[in-house]
Write an enzyme that holds these catalytic residues in place. Structure first.
Site, PDB file in Angstrom:
ATOM      1  N   THR A  13       0.709  -1.122  -0.115  1.00  0.00           N
ATOM      2  CA  THR A  13      -0.004  -0.113  -0.010  1.00  0.00           C
ATOM      3  C   THR A  13       0.805   1.205   0.083  1.00  0.00           C
ATOM      4  O   THR A  13       1.267   1.674  -1.021  1.00  0.00           O
ATOM      5  CB  THR A  13      -1.038   0.118   1.226  1.00  0.00           C
ATOM      6  N   HIS A  14       1.302   1.797   1.225  1.00  0.00           N
ATOM      7  CA  HIS A  14       2.165   3.047   1.091  1.00  0.00           C
ATOM      8  C   HIS A  14       3.850   2.559   1.597  1.00  0.00           C
ATOM      9  O   HIS A  14       4.529   2.987   1.035  1.00  0.00           O
ATOM     10  CB  HIS A  14       1.716   4.033   1.988  1.00  0.00           C
ATOM     11  N   CYS A  46      -8.280   8.472   2.673  1.00  0.00           N
ATOM     12  CA  CYS A  46      -8.748   9.731   3.004  1.00  0.00           C
ATOM     13  C   CYS A  46      -9.618  10.254   1.842  1.00  0.00           C
ATOM     14  O   CYS A  46     -10.256  11.046   1.977  1.00  0.00           O
ATOM     15  CB  CYS A  46      -7.742  10.568   3.473  1.00  0.00           C
ATOM     16  N   LYS A 136     -11.663   0.998   4.543  1.00  0.00           N
ATOM     17  CA  LYS A 136     -10.490   1.087   4.452  1.00  0.00           C
ATOM     18  C   LYS A 136      -9.699   0.983   3.157  1.00  0.00           C
ATOM     19  O   LYS A 136      -8.878   1.729   2.683  1.00  0.00           O
ATOM     20  CB  LYS A 136      -9.902   0.321   5.727  1.00  0.00           C
ATOM     21  N   TYR A 190      -6.169  12.601  19.857  1.00  0.00           N
ATOM     22  CA  TYR A 190      -5.571  13.576  19.046  1.00  0.00           C
ATOM     23  C   TYR A 190      -5.641  15.049  19.702  1.00  0.00           C
ATOM     24  O   TYR A 190      -4.679  15.633  19.305  1.00  0.00           O
ATOM     25  CB  TYR A 190      -6.218  13.505  17.672  1.00  0.00           C
ATOM     26  N   GLY A 246     -11.234   2.628  14.482  1.00  0.00           N
ATOM     27  CA  GLY A 246      -9.725   2.218  14.758  1.00  0.00           C
ATOM     28  C   GLY A 246      -9.134   1.175  13.916  1.00  0.00           C
ATOM     29  O   GLY A 246     -10.055   0.542  13.251  1.00  0.00           O
ATOM     30  N   SER A 275      13.421  -7.775  15.465  1.00  0.00           N
ATOM     31  CA  SER A 275      14.368  -8.746  16.310  1.00  0.00           C
ATOM     32  C   SER A 275      14.964  -9.893  15.532  1.00  0.00           C
ATOM     33  O   SER A 275      16.002 -10.469  15.991  1.00  0.00           O
ATOM     34  CB  SER A 275      13.400  -9.308  17.520  1.00  0.00           C
ATOM     35  N   ASP A 278      17.087 -10.366   9.656  1.00  0.00           N
ATOM     36  CA  ASP A 278      16.614 -10.504   8.080  1.00  0.00           C
ATOM     37  C   ASP A 278      15.268  -9.910   7.757  1.00  0.00           C
ATOM     38  O   ASP A 278      14.965 -10.089   6.762  1.00  0.00           O
ATOM     39  CB  ASP A 278      17.035 -11.870   7.473  1.00  0.00           C
ATOM     40  N   ALA A 282       7.393  -2.190   8.353  1.00  0.00           N
ATOM     41  CA  ALA A 282       7.114  -0.514   8.362  1.00  0.00           C
ATOM     42  C   ALA A 282       5.694  -0.383   7.945  1.00  0.00           C
ATOM     43  O   ALA A 282       4.903  -1.438   7.698  1.00  0.00           O
ATOM     44  CB  ALA A 282       7.775  -0.222   7.182  1.00  0.00           C
ATOM     45  N   LEU A 301      -0.637   5.787  10.253  1.00  0.00           N
ATOM     46  CA  LEU A 301      -1.061   7.074   9.139  1.00  0.00           C
ATOM     47  C   LEU A 301      -0.163   6.680   7.920  1.00  0.00           C
ATOM     48  O   LEU A 301       0.977   6.182   7.975  1.00  0.00           O
ATOM     49  CB  LEU A 301      -0.602   8.358   9.852  1.00  0.00           C
TER      50      LEU A 301
END
Length: 455
Positions: A13-14, A46, A136, A190, A246, A275, A278, A282, A301
């Protein structure tokens, strides 16, 4: 014989896209394979509310990359492929082609897990009702928008960023909107309660029914084909509902194989390494380093995902670059107002055991003699022990989004209220007062601490 590094990226995705771009740049000889269970990639979720309100013509306009962009650069790109097992000890994967159902086995030298998150679906009776939809992914957003086209009223469960944006989008398009929030204030976590309440007032002024401190207990069909929503306050009849309660990290593939936080997100170091040396992680699947607390934070985000993905891709073959961490800086447009924030709220700072200082600064964003000198609210949170800035939030009818970025940079570099109080910032009556509204908020904080200096 040259050893070619085989890198597998799960999820695109991102974070996954950002990682692949960097691998192609830093390790041009790498053998890169990407597995993505969806048919499409790069959808910015968004855009769902922007499409509903008519700002974005089609959902496809919010996709910024296609598999073909990477295939032509030599990446083995497999959409509609689901990784069903990771064996970290043996560096191998089991992958299923979702179209043919065929299962294959492959290996890796380095693995980047960018599997993202899923919507947290509350345990509510009737939540599986087809009138209750998610929003989503690209496919979920497509189904939501298609179903909405023939409806007139909608309930939104969850008053965070997605919920508030959906409420705005539907209200702008003329729907009857009910927004249901479990905490006592919108955007809980927030912003300060006062700003959350101002956001609620903006929504209510546009006809949105805002229900806070309320829990949905059931969804049920009615005899006239509507949806009956029962809450701890009352019951409501709508045509459909959207869940935005959420996000949960999607990390079951590595359960028991790498260290994870209590919420299931993967723990990574400053190089995005897990941990297992290899395996990198993210985006929404990973925790992030939180600069205000010097601890971990879960920040699902797009902005943090692309930064983490970039660092993971750069470091997959060699530890080259540290992540800068995050202040969880966010912003949104609510009708004609901008809300932006960075860092910690008072409640979050207290939970982190800071000696919390806090001021609310109000005024106009530029001189009163100028047209449209809109009122502005600035919430500034700081540590009374060392006067370091911990967080800030702004709300104004003028676009003050970049002010949150200014404070974010200060927090990242250990900036104090004293530094912000006199920070060199441009002046023009078109933009601000001789002392910028951030200067004024910090001066108020300094005066609160010193008891004598005010601008």
């Amino acid at each position: 014989m040259i050893n070619v590094m085989k890198v597998v990226v799960i999820g695109c995705t991102h974070a996954g896209i950002a990682a692949v771009k960097q691998i192609l740049t830093y390790y041009p000889d790498a053998d890169i394979t990407v597995y993505e269970r969806q048919q499409t990639i790069s959808y910015l979720s968004c855009a769902t509310y922007l499409h509903i309100e008519g700002t974005v013509a089609t959902l496809a306009d919010a996709r910024y990359a296609e598999p073909a962009d990477f295939i032509k650069r030599g990446v083995h790109f497999a959409t509609n492929h689901d990784v069903i097992r990771v064996n970290a000890a043996n560096h191998c994967l089991l992958v299923q082609d979702l179209a043919t159902k065929q299962i294959s086995r492959t290996s890796y030298d380095k693995l980047i897990v960018a599997t993202g998150s899923v919507t947290a679906i509350p345990a509510i009776s009737g939540v599986e009702n087809p009138k209750v939809l998610l929003c989503k992914t690209y496919d979920e957003a497509h189904d939501l928008c298609a179903y909405s086209a023939n409806q007139q009223s909608v309930a939104i469960v969850g008053g965070g960023y997605i919920g508030v944006e959906l409420a705005e989008g539907y209200a702008t398009s003329g729907y009857q909107v009910l927004l249901i929030q479990k905490p006592a204030h919108l955007l809980n976590g927030y912003v300060e309660p006062a700003i959350g309440d101002q956001v609620a007032q903006l929504l209510q002024a546009k006809g949105v029914t805002v229900l806070t401190d309320a829990v949905v207990t059931s969804f049920q069909d009615t005899d006239d084909d509507q949806l009956l929503i029962t809450t701890t306050h009352d019951s409501y009849r709508v045509d459909m509902a959207a869940i935005s309660a959420g996000m949960l990290p999607q990390t079951d593939l590595l359960a028991g194989q790498v260290k994870m936080a209590k919420n299931g997100a993967i723990l990574v170091d400053d190089y995005l390494q897990t941990s297992d040396p290899d395996i990198f992680a993210a985006g929404d699947a990973a925790m992030n380093h939180d600069n205000p607390t010097d601890d971990y934070v879960y920040a699902p985000l797009a902005s943090t995902a692309v930064r983490q993905g970039t660092v993971a891709g750069i470091n997959v073959g060699e530890r080259r670059l540290r992540s800068l961490g995050t202040q969880v800086t966010t912003g949104m447009k609510i009708f004609d107002h901008t809300m932006a924030c960075t860092g910690l709220t008072v409640a979050a700072a207290q939970a982190a055991n800071f000696n919390v200082g806090h001021v609310t600064s109000t005024g106009t964003y530029r001189p009163h003699f100028m047209p449209d000198a809109h009122p502005i609210t600035v919430e500034l949170v700081y540590d009374r022990n060392n006067r370091k800035i911990l967080g800030a939030q702004l709300l104004c009818a003028h676009d003050v989004s970049q002010a949150a970025n200014t404070v974010s940079a200060l927090i990242q570099n250990g900036g104090t209220i004293d530094q912000l109080a006199l920070l060199d910032m441009l002046f023009s009556p078109n933009f601000n007062e001789p002392f910028n509204y951030l200067n004024l908020a910090a001066q108020q904080a300094v005066a609160q601490e010193n008891g004598y200096w005010r601008s």
